[in-house]
Design an enzyme around this catalytic site. Structure first.
Site, short mmCIF file in Angstrom:
data_model
loop_
_atom_site.label_atom_id
_atom_site.label_comp_id
_atom_site.label_asym_id
_atom_site.label_seq_id
_atom_site.Cartn_x
_atom_site.Cartn_y
_atom_site.Cartn_z
CE1 TYR A 169 -17.91 214.01 84.90
CE2 TYR A 169 -17.13 215.26 83.00
CZ TYR A 169 -17.08 214.12 83.80
OH TYR A 169 -16.22 213.11 83.49
NE ARG A 190 -12.50 212.66 80.53
CZ ARG A 190 -12.96 213.33 81.59
NH1 ARG A 190 -12.12 213.93 82.42
NH2 ARG A 190 -14.25 213.40 81.83
CG HIS A 216 -11.26 211.01 85.52
ND1 HIS A 216 -10.00 211.46 85.20
CD2 HIS A 216 -11.16 210.48 86.77
CE1 HIS A 216 -9.17 211.21 86.21
NE2 HIS A 216 -9.86 210.62 87.17
#
Lengths: 389, 331
Positions: free
Chosen positions: A283, A270, A274
């Protein structure tokens, strides 16, 4: 191709196109290579166009969200090969149960681009007619729709679809690495397996469930989950559109032939957030992002097409113009969507069959809307009951 | 007209509906070879075969979700969840999917499914297997919840539930399976959302559903014989949609109400009924609305404690007497 799961253990992974765009010839992959070889130059150019337009859709929708025109958006950047490659293997009669990030699948299924954003705009529940494109609406609850896909496939099976690799009907369901930890997904595989349901479990392992890496979901490669349930299971390079296409076609044919469910793990990344409400720099490392930028699925297909003489500047310009048109269509179309309906419309679809309580509620809200609310939602008109004694 | 058990009424209705409509099929744990934990599906696997009567893995969320998918295709699954206690494992599929798909998909797909499941304590099955948690589902727009108390209603409501285009939770009760009643041979589907006045009266209204509607009728008949009281009994039959009109009209007539429920008192279904009475019949009340419910404890396993915790026939008689005494002080 092999990749590792962090423990330096090699994981067998089907790859037909390397990150530089060279066709790969590995022992044991002939069946898949033959499937990919059946794609014409025109097919490959179509895949490329659809992948580029999917990314444009992503960028435009992200901008619209930043401008406040969409409440939220979940980008698919980086997963174009997994989505477009698998969707190219579908036939019109097949049925798709997506999660919420399958913009490339929806694009290939022919859904109107503005309709695909109604839901993110909050202007419409669902946003499109599932029966029109044999494509269910987005499901936000993680993994829940894998059960719906299984039940739908059992219905297909029960209806007596022909066992034919072209004319049979298959069901495909898309979900992510985080979803594999959900009970629903595991129960769906149990159920599909023991009933030989014609369903393909298509996992896009994009390595991140919001901020949680795959190591928080599993100790084993995820395709082995499918194996454990007795499903033919295969891990493919999810950024290799040829491998994804060939593996999905094989699995769908197995379903259409009445040979039961399959599991595909498309190992991808990805590249974006998100959703528009999180910041991946909090993160994960920029080194990891950079490493995957070098594995960009669109660049990879472009390199192949250029080396095979199927991509030139004219075609790039044509796609660019098409992308600009798509952008304009989205900006105008989304802004023109009805942002809010009458308050009482929230009662419209609560039930398929109307009933008294709902009618009472609706009447009260309508009266309230009109500035004339009765004392209580549930009070019966005194005149009808003879009044208080 | 024949006199049959509640169990037989359910069985006969499932059998007739399977024969009537090929889209109807049954799914659940142990319903085929084993014929169901409570034998509602006895003989149906033999008669209709595994295509129509499907044994499932022990995975409530799984088969409930699969039933939703089949219903989206246009089939009419009738799912048996062995007891309502196990429906908690399927809560997400029922509440977030079955109930919402029609609304969230803009009315484009319906979910015509039935979840049959028994509730009820009193069988010494322990706290986690004896609950009355129909409230959880009655709370949710998009679901319908019906709770028959007689064999005739079991048939009429099951017919209606199977033919309804919305998801219906069909609440059975362990204590009712062996009760008997007259069931007309040509029983028509009930209208879901209509309560039934099962006994007309002038002095006080008893309101209940499922087992407690059965208890209400017994108490009303006994008090008519022993004390000459004239008690009206409203059998709710449907918890969502809730027939407030019938409840309110009855209380406007009698001026007093006792609400009976097998679940816990606090936040229970009786609270909703009492609030509705307050809304619609406040000026007609001659006494506060009383509720009779179970003790607010996980149901004990010991028989003596279980019996003490559950609402009883005597609890209802006491509540009726106290309410009528309060009425007498006011009239």
């Amino acid at each position: 191709m092999t990749t590792t799961n962090g423990s330096n253990e090699a994981i067998p992974t089907l790859q037909l196109l390397d990150p530089q765009g060279n066709r790969v010839t590995t022992r044991g992959t002939k069946g898949y290579r033959d499937r990919a070889a059946a794609l014409t130059a025109e097919d490959l150019r179509g895949m490329y166009r659809d992948m580029v337009l999917t990314r444009r859709f992503d960028d435009e929708a992200t901008s619209l969200q930043r401008q406040g025109e969409l409440a939220l958006f979940a980008p698919s950047r980086g997963q174009e090969a997994a989505q477009v490659g698998s969707a190219y293997a579908l036939r019109p009669q097949d049925y798709v149960f997506p999660s919420y990030r399958e913009h490339g699948v929806l694009h290939v299924r022919g859904l109107d681009p503005v309709d695909r954003l109604r839901f993110f705009r909050g202007s419409d529940h669902g946003g499109w007619n599932p029966t029109e494109h044999n494509t269910s609406v987005y499901t936000i609850v993680i993994g829940a729709h894998t059960l719906h896909a299984t039940g739908y496939a059992m219905g297909v099976q029960r209806d007596g679809t022909p066992h034919d690799k072209n004319d049979g009907t298959a069901v495909i369901t898309y979900f992510g690495d985080g979803a594999t930890s959900q009970g629903d997904v595991n129960e769906a595989m149990v159920y599909a397996a023991v009933n030989d349901a014609p369903v393909v479990f298509f996992l896009q392992n994009n390595q991140w469930a919001i901020s949680e890496p795959t190591t928080r979901q599993t100790k084993t490669p995820l395709y082995k989950r499918g194996e454990a349930f007795g499903l033919p299971s295969l891990r493919v390079d999810g950024n290799d559109v040829l491998a994804v296409y060939a593996a999905t076609q094989e699995a769908l044919e197995r379903a259409r032939l009445g040979q039961g469910p399959s599991f595909i793990e498309a190992f991808t990344y990805r590249m974006g957030a998100h959703t528009t409400s999180d910041d991946p720099t909090r993160y994960r490392t920029s080194e990891q992002e950079e490493q995957w930028r070098r594995r960009d699925p669109i660049d990879r297909l472009a390199a192949l097409l250029r080396s095979e003489g199927a991509l030139d500047d004219d075609f790039e310009a044509e796609i660019k113009a098409e992308g600009d048109e798509l952008g304009a269509q989205l900006r105008d179309g989304v802004r023109a969507l009805d942002g809010g309906s009458a308050v009482s419309s929230m009662f419209d679809d609560v039930y398929a069959t109307p009933h008294g309580t709902l009618a009472t509620d609706r009447a009260w809200y309508e009266a309230y809307d009109a500035g004339d609310p009765p004392a209580s939602q549930y009070a019966i008109a005194d005149s009808a009951q003879g009044g208080a004694r | 007209m024949s006199v049959i058990t509640y169990r037989q009424a359910l069985h006969d209705t499932l059998r007739a509906e399977l024969a009537r409509d090929d889209n109807v099929f049954l799914m659940g744990e142990e319903i085929g070879l084993f014929e169901g934990s409570y034998k509602i599906t006895a003989g149906l696997l033999d008669e209709f075969g595994p295509r129509r009567v499907r044994d499932t893995p022990i995975a409530e969320e799984g088969f409930t979700g699969a039933a939703i998918g089949a219903a989206m295709l246009g089939l009419r699954p009738v799912v048996e969840i062995m007891t309502i206690n196990f429906s908690l494992l399927a809560l997400d599929q029922i509440v977030n999917h079955a109930a919402k798909i029609h609304g969230m998909f803009g009315g484009q797909l319906a979910v015509p499914m039935v979840i049959r499941t028994p509730g009820g304590g009193g069988q010494q099955l322990g706290a986690s297997h004896s609950q009355n948690i129909e409230l959880y589902y009655s709370f949710v727009p998009g679901l319908k919840v019906v709770a028959p108390s007689t064999p005739a209603d079991a048939k009429a409501l099951l017919l209606a539930a199977i033919r309804d285009d919305d998801p219906v939770l069909f609440l059975e009760n362990l204590a009712l399976y062996n009760t008997k009643g007259e069931v007309p041979a040509d029983c028509a589907p009930a209208t879901i959302g209509k309560a039934h006045i099962s006994r007309e009266g002038e002095d006080l209204t008893l309101i209940g559903y499922s087992r407690m509607a059965h208890v209400a009728r017994q108490v009303a008949e006994e008090l008519a014989d022993s004390e000459g009281l004239d008690i009206e009994v409203v059998d709710l039959r449907s918890l969502r949609p809730l027939d407030r009109d019938t409840v309110i009209a009855s209380v406007r007539k009698t001026g007093a109400a006792v609400v009976l429920e097998d679940d816990w008192l606090t936040y229970g279904i009786g609270a909703e009924i009492a609030a509705s009475i307050s809304d619609g019949a406040f000026d007609h009340l001659d006494a506060p609305v009383r509720r009779v419910a179970m003790a607010e404890v996980p149901l004990p396993y010991a028989k003596s404690l279980e019996t003490a915790a559950l609402p009883s026939h005597d609890d209802v008689v006491t509540a009726v007497h106290e309410t009528l005494a309060a009425v007498g002080r006011r009239r």
